[in-house]
Design a protein around this motif. Structure first.
Motif, PDB file in Angstrom:
ATOM      1  N   LEU A 179      -1.437   7.860   0.555  1.00 38.69           N
ATOM      2  CA  LEU A 179      -2.006   8.864  -0.349  1.00 38.69           C
ATOM      3  C   LEU A 179      -1.203  10.152  -0.288  1.00 38.69           C
ATOM      4  CD1 LEU A 179      -5.833   8.523   0.222  1.00 38.69           C
ATOM      5  CD2 LEU A 179      -4.493   7.690  -1.697  1.00 38.69           C
ATOM      6  N   ALA A 185     -11.810   9.350   2.469  1.00 33.01           N
ATOM      7  CA  ALA A 185     -11.041   8.104   2.636  1.00 33.01           C
ATOM      8  C   ALA A 185     -11.850   7.072   3.414  1.00 33.01           C
ATOM      9  CB  ALA A 185      -9.728   8.399   3.354  1.00 33.01           C
ATOM     10  N   ALA A 228       0.835  -1.206   0.000  1.00 32.29           N
ATOM     11  CA  ALA A 228       0.000   0.000   0.000  1.00 32.29           C
ATOM     12  C   ALA A 228       0.866   1.250   0.000  1.00 32.29           C
ATOM     13  CB  ALA A 228      -0.896  -0.006   1.227  1.00 32.29           C
ATOM     14  N   GLU A 256     -14.655   5.611   1.292  1.00 28.23           N
ATOM     15  CA  GLU A 256     -14.159   4.629   0.316  1.00 28.23           C
ATOM     16  C   GLU A 256     -13.860   3.290   0.985  1.00 28.23           C
ATOM     17  OE1 GLU A 256     -10.843   6.420  -1.515  1.00 28.23           O
ATOM     18  OE2 GLU A 256     -12.041   7.541  -2.964  1.00 28.23           O
ATOM     19  N   PHE A 257     -13.454   3.398   2.236  1.00 25.37           N
ATOM     20  CA  PHE A 257     -13.099   2.183   2.973  1.00 25.37           C
ATOM     21  C   PHE A 257     -14.347   1.415   3.401  1.00 25.37           C
ATOM     22  CE2 PHE A 257     -12.728   1.174   7.628  1.00 25.37           C
ATOM     23  CZ  PHE A 257     -12.379  -0.140   7.440  1.00 25.37           C
ATOM     24  N   LYS A 293      -5.965   8.938   6.840  1.00 30.07           N
ATOM     25  CA  LYS A 293      -6.074   8.721   5.391  1.00 30.07           C
ATOM     26  C   LYS A 293      -5.229   7.520   4.967  1.00 30.07           C
ATOM     27  CE  LYS A 293      -5.205  12.935   4.084  1.00 30.07           C
ATOM     28  NZ  LYS A 293      -4.823  14.031   3.186  1.00 30.07           N
ATOM     29  N   ARG A 294      -4.034   7.486   5.481  1.00 24.79           N
ATOM     30  CA  ARG A 294      -3.147   6.364   5.138  1.00 24.79           C
ATOM     31  C   ARG A 294      -3.741   5.034   5.614  1.00 24.79           C
ATOM     32  NH1 ARG A 294       1.195   9.633   6.918  1.00 24.79           N
ATOM     33  NH2 ARG A 294       1.381   8.405   8.815  1.00 24.79           N
ATOM     34  N   GLU A 319      -6.789   3.920   3.544  1.00 21.90           N
ATOM     35  CA  GLU A 319      -6.394   3.431   2.229  1.00 21.90           C
ATOM     36  C   GLU A 319      -5.868   1.992   2.338  1.00 21.90           C
ATOM     37  OE1 GLU A 319      -7.025   4.256  -0.586  1.00 21.90           O
ATOM     38  OE2 GLU A 319      -5.548   3.310  -1.900  1.00 21.90           O
ATOM     39  N   LYS A 320      -5.057   1.756   3.364  1.00 22.78           N
ATOM     40  CA  LYS A 320      -4.517   0.402   3.552  1.00 22.78           C
ATOM     41  C   LYS A 320      -5.627  -0.579   3.895  1.00 22.78           C
ATOM     42  CE  LYS A 320      -0.029   2.009   5.124  1.00 22.78           C
ATOM     43  NZ  LYS A 320       0.831   2.236   6.302  1.00 22.78           N
ATOM     44  N   ARG A 362      -8.741  -0.341   3.169  1.00 26.33           N
ATOM     45  CA  ARG A 362      -9.607  -0.535   2.009  1.00 26.33           C
ATOM     46  C   ARG A 362      -9.009  -1.614   1.084  1.00 26.33           C
ATOM     47  NH1 ARG A 362      -9.965   1.310  -3.050  1.00 26.33           N
ATOM     48  NH2 ARG A 362      -8.136   2.632  -2.879  1.00 26.33           N
ATOM     49  N   ILE A 363      -7.705  -1.514   0.873  1.00 26.55           N
ATOM     50  CA  ILE A 363      -7.042  -2.483  -0.006  1.00 26.55           C
ATOM     51  C   ILE A 363      -7.122  -3.888   0.592  1.00 26.55           C
ATOM     52  CG2 ILE A 363      -4.806  -3.176  -0.957  1.00 26.55           C
ATOM     53  CD1 ILE A 363      -4.145  -0.139  -1.091  1.00 26.55           C
TER      54      ILE A 363
END
Lengths: 202, 262
Positions: free
Chosen positions: B158, B175, B155, B178-179, B246-247, B250-251, B253-254
């Motif tokens: 962002l 963020a 990851a 999205e997650f 945010k970081r 994002e992780k 979510r992936i």
């Protein structure tokens, strides 16, 4: 002196984990009160808040039943002295170790005579015929479990020293008498017999 | 009388269970064994796991096999159901093996605890969910995740932490959306929560704390000087909190997407 510093970290963390409502407000309250354990409290709160609520899914019945097998495994792991053990440790007969004085006293408490109590002690009465209520009263008086007492009284009958059997062979389970027979043949008064019959299982 | 926990504070006060657990235990106190079994095995109004643990682990309660067996089997059946949902076959390889190991360990722990004064399982009466989650984490660590490579490693953040004047809360909201999207109610699902917990535990500590507090509903910032914010709790600036969040999102979510696809 700051009293909060005297509270150990373990105590604070335990107190937090035992809170009924572990939301952000509760955490904020703890952070203000115990700033010295800030990081530990934050980490604990995260672990607790992200833990699944297992109770919510647990009522769903699964097809197949492994619980019987699991119970057998569990029971085999228990110590022989455990009341739920698969092979209950034969408890020392709690009636055998009583002093003469305590034996007489117990007979009075149970409203029976010494002959009847001796028969009970010597495992001469078939346990299956003894009312549960009576076993409970005896167990309570002796401060032992009903199951332990039942198991101890289920042993082969004890032959008092000095007595000789006319019949050949060792005494066995067949030599035991029923509870009713013990009532009528132990010189108990009518009132005592009636009181004991009252305890009989439905 | 309900047996107090043997573990005590430094002032020799017994540790407490949660109030609702104490309440259920008090309501069951004094019931005859047959009535007790009837109540504990009732699926219509199931008692919390903590209550079942109480009756399973204390030999002082003198429950013989006749009464302990139905209580144990109710507990085990519910445990299996909960594990089946939380450690699902779609999430982890060897899920069945892991569930078996978890159930086996718990059974062994209770059996050992019945024969010990060490009070090793006291916490299971206080917070069963947390205790079982910790055990799940231990076992999952041992077996490892289903995937061969950990998506967290790949990851890319962002943004790096910075003091640029962007609208931080808005970015975090995006963020987070999205997650959690497309199904916000998933956050309440047991299986999702266990996967999420596992993923959160894998995050770097600063991101784990930021996202953990955010998920509990703690605000990043507040107009109220008395209100506890994530920035205060973590002793950093709001901008830093936002970047960490945010970081982390994002992780997560992936990771969660990758697991959904498996």
């Amino acid at each position: 002196m700051n009293t909060t510093t005297q509270v150990s970290k373990d105590n604070v963390l335990h107190k937090f984990s035992a809170e009924s409502n572990q939301d952000a407000d509760t955490l904020a309250r703890y952070l203000k009160r115990y700033p010295q354990y800030r990081e530990a409290l934050i980490d604990l709160s995260i672990e607790i808040s992200t833990a699944p609520k297992f109770d919510e899914l647990a009522v769903e019945k699964l097809p197949g039943d492994n619980s019987r097998q699991a119970w057998s495994k569990f029971q085999s792991l228990l110590s022989p002295t455990d009341p739920a053990s698969t092979t209950p440790h034969p408890m020392d007969n709690p009636l055998s170790n009583l002093s003469d004085e305590r034996f007489r006293e117990l007979a009075r408490e149970l409203n029976v005579n010494r002959l009847f109590l001796s028969r009970l002690r010597d495992c001469s009465i078939q346990v299956a015929t003894i009312p549960q209520q009576f076993l409970s009263v005896v167990a309570q008086a002796l401060k032992v479990s009903v199951e332990g007492l039942t198991s101890a009284l289920d042993s082969p009958p004890v032959v008092a020293s000095g007595l000789r059997h006319k019949a050949s062979g060792k005494p066995g389970a067949g030599d035991k008498i029923t509870f009713e027979e013990a009532l009528t043949s132990s010189a108990l008064s009518e009132t005592q017999q009636a009181a004991l019959r009252e305890m009989k299982d439905e | 009388m309900v047996l107090p926990l043997k573990k005590t504070t430094q002032d020799a006060e017994p540790y407490q269970r949660r109030a609702e657990i104490e309440q259920v235990l008090s309501s069951l106190d004094g019931l005859a064994p047959d009535q007790l079994v009837e109540r504990l095995t009732c699926t219509h109004q199931a008692v919390p796991f903590e209550v079942l643990i109480y009756f399973l682990r204390h030999t002082e309660l003198e429950l013989g096999s006749k009464h302990l067996e139905p209580i144990f089997r109710t507990f085990y059946g519910r445990l299996e159901a909960a594990l089946r949902k939380s450690v699902s076959d779609t999430w982890i390889d060897y899920a069945a093996t892991i569930r078996e190991e978890l159930a086996e360990r718990i059974v062994e722990m209770i059996a050992k605890d019945r024969d010990s004064d060490e009070e090793k399982m006291y916490y299971w009466e206080v917070n069963f969910n947390h205790a079982l989650s910790n055990l799940c984490t231990d076992v999952l660590r041992k077996h490892g995740p289903a995937r061969e490579t950990d998506p967290l490693i790949n990851a890319r953040p962002l943004t790096e932490e910075s003091d640029s004047g962007e609208e931080v809360s808005h970015e975090v909201d995006i963020a987070a959306a999205e997650f959690i999207n497309p199904n916000p109610s998933k956050i309440d699902e047991v299986a999702f929560r266990l996967r999420l917990m596992h993923a959160i535990n894998e995050l770097p500590v600063d991101e784990r704390r930021a996202v953990g507090l955010w998920l509990q509903g703690m605000p990043i910032e507040s107009q109220d000087p008395e209100a506890e914010t994530i920035a205060q709790a973590l002793e950093c600036r709001e901008r830093t909190v936002s970047n960490r969040l945010k970081r982390a999102f994002e992780k997560l979510r992936i990771v969660m997407q990758a697991e959904e696809l498996q």
